[in-house]
Design a protein around this motif. Structure first.
Motif, PDB file in Angstrom:
ATOM      1  N   THR A  68     179.087  73.334  81.561  1.00  0.00           N
ATOM      2  CA  THR A  68     178.473  72.028  81.811  1.00  0.00           C
ATOM      3  C   THR A  68     177.949  72.009  83.240  1.00  0.00           C
ATOM      4  O   THR A  68     178.700  72.290  84.172  1.00  0.00           O
ATOM      5  N   ASP A 109     167.900  75.305  78.709  1.00  0.00           N
ATOM      6  CA  ASP A 109     167.214  74.225  79.412  1.00  0.00           C
ATOM      7  C   ASP A 109     165.690  74.333  79.296  1.00  0.00           C
ATOM      8  O   ASP A 109     164.956  73.708  80.054  1.00  0.00           O
ATOM      9  N   THR A 156     166.775  66.469  83.647  1.00  0.00           N
ATOM     10  CA  THR A 156     168.126  66.658  83.115  1.00  0.00           C
ATOM     11  C   THR A 156     169.139  66.218  84.160  1.00  0.00           C
ATOM     12  O   THR A 156     169.035  66.595  85.324  1.00  0.00           O
ATOM     13  N   SER A 206     172.706  66.097  83.057  1.00  0.00           N
ATOM     14  CA  SER A 206     173.904  66.859  82.667  1.00  0.00           C
ATOM     15  C   SER A 206     173.555  67.743  81.487  1.00  0.00           C
ATOM     16  O   SER A 206     172.952  67.281  80.523  1.00  0.00           O
ATOM     17  N   LEU A 207     173.924  69.012  81.564  1.00  0.00           N
ATOM     18  CA  LEU A 207     173.584  70.007  80.529  1.00  0.00           C
ATOM     19  C   LEU A 207     174.841  70.733  80.098  1.00  0.00           C
ATOM     20  O   LEU A 207     175.547  71.301  80.933  1.00  0.00           O
ATOM     21  N   ASP A 245     169.661  61.359  75.282  1.00  0.00           N
ATOM     22  CA  ASP A 245     170.313  62.645  75.068  1.00  0.00           C
ATOM     23  C   ASP A 245     169.483  63.469  74.100  1.00  0.00           C
ATOM     24  O   ASP A 245     168.828  62.936  73.208  1.00  0.00           O
ATOM     25  N   THR A 286     173.334  73.456  72.454  1.00  0.00           N
ATOM     26  CA  THR A 286     173.259  72.900  73.804  1.00  0.00           C
ATOM     27  C   THR A 286     172.822  71.436  73.766  1.00  0.00           C
ATOM     28  O   THR A 286     172.081  71.024  72.869  1.00  0.00           O
ATOM     29  N   GLN A 346     172.043  67.755  76.273  1.00  0.00           N
ATOM     30  CA  GLN A 346     171.833  67.264  77.632  1.00  0.00           C
ATOM     31  C   GLN A 346     171.554  65.770  77.674  1.00  0.00           C
ATOM     32  O   GLN A 346     171.084  65.174  76.705  1.00  0.00           O
TER      33      GLN A 346
END
Lengths: 267, 267
Positions: free
Chosen positions: A61, A188, A206, A208-209, A243, A259, A261
């Motif tokens: 994360t 990403d 972004t 939070s990933l 999100d 994944t 984000q």
């Protein structure tokens, strides 16, 4: 010659195992600072090359707390807890003493187990049947060979789509093979879904990933420098945030990563 | 009388804003230590009540590094970075000096924006048309009123399901209203999907949990103590780990949260 991705991942010890230094690389420039994917890759690589690392990446994360400026950075790596088969990390990326990015990671040892892939790989034309997208800006995009089967960048301002889904093949433009660092970056590569829904390239980034690594080393080796398929879509847009979730597949149908984000946007 | 959930969230300052203490609560016991959801809720509440907090929870990632034992714990809260509209946290839960849980959180201020919910709420019977599940073990399950529309706990050993999907209504069994802490806990109410796929209650546990909070305070107040609908399913099971994703909806169709986790399993 070293690939520009490996150049960007180049880190040096700063006197203790828990402190390494690196620098942003112009080849990976985003609109502001570096592409978030390359930051995620740097964090993965820093842990992978720590002398005490246990196993392979399982979960990462990354929280993008503040813009990284072009230039050197420092990574503080803390293996908070090492168990028999897994290990928990807290990492901070700093510039001039200011925290710009925080991350937690879980690494661990895999073993044989019951196995099944329940997610369904989207059915799309082979990448050879699709044109390569012309993506020169931001600079980092030109590092990839992208082939959209659905949900490309809006071609006309205001061309809103009822769906936020993108389906795209991607590979390194110069044939670099996939590894965990590159998979961290690929997580990403999906542009903010708000672009599709509004047809406007409004400011978005972004915040939070999170990436779950499903691929074994053998599965990564099998991919090599081939295309992988990404499928991304959003859940809810509200009050300045949304999100989006994505899956990354090998051509043969192996789910390499999933994944998620949280993205902020202005508009 | 204080609700047992609020008792479990009771925290005391330990001399500085960045250090608070609490204790596990027997009402929230899991098979080993406390229910992971209540730990997530404690972390959310600790940040919410920190004197420097900015806004509401946006994203929370909790890594369950080691089993929490019954008894007191300490939380070290670090607001690593505060921007104009958002704030980044690193939190560690410790017992006897050992880190048991790590977390990062993003809090922030919401504002009006373009809005849409793209995820589709599953169509299921109203909770009043479904029987309440008899869940006495682990103890924490009895704190909820659960009504499964699909994918209940396997009723017979070996009863494997081709799908890992569960659809269930849930509300606090004693009528406590939903807030961000309770939503943090609800994100972890989905039992490991491996139970459904194998029909075996094999050892399994969440290793990393990420939740994106979509609900505004007004939307939470609108839910009050009513049922919310949870929908969970897995992506890939391999080499001792799998990931599962879930959405949590109000009865009226508001997407309150989306949540993802990586789970280890033996089998």
């Amino acid at each position: 010659m070293t690939h520009v991705f490996d150049e960007a991942l180049s880190l040096e010890s700063a006197g203790s195992p828990g402190l390494v230094t690196g620098a942003t690389h112009p080849a990976w420039a985003n609109m502001v600072g570096p592409f978030g994917g390359v930051t995620a890759a740097v964090l993965t690589r820093a842990i992978e090359t720590h002398p005490d690392v246990l196993g392979d990446p399982l979960a990462l994360t990354v929280n993008y707390a503040a813009p990284i400026v072009d230039g050197p950075f420092e990574l503080a790596l803390n293996p908070v807890r090492t168990n028999r088969t897994n290990q928990h990390w807290i990492v901070e990326l700093r510039q001039d003493g200011e925290t710009k990015t925080t991350a937690t990671a879980v690494f661990g040892v895999h073993r044989d187990s019951w196995a099944d892939t329940e997610a369904v790989m989207p059915s799309v034309p082979a990448p050879e049947q699709l044109p390569r997208g012309a993506q020169e800006f931001p600079i980092w995009l030109s590092r990839f060979d992208l082939r959209f089967a659905a949900g490309p960048f809006p071609q006309t301002v205001g061309q809103a789509s009822p769906s936020s889904q993108s389906l795209l093949w991607v590979r390194d433009a110069e044939g670099r093979a996939l590894d965990y660092a590159a998979l961290s970056a690929a997580a990403d590569m999906f542009f903010p879904r708000i672009y599709l829904r509004t047809g406007q390239l409004i400011p978005a980034g972004t915040i939070s990933l999170t990436t779950y690594f499903h691929a074994s080393r053998a599965e990564l080796e099998e991919v090599g420098a081939d295309f992988v398929l990404g499928a991304a879509s959003a859940n809810r847009f509200s009050r300045g945030f949304f999100d989006q979730s994505a899956t990354v597949w090998s051509r043969g149908g192996t789910l390499l990563a999933s994944t998620h984000q949280l993205v902020y946007f202005k508009g």
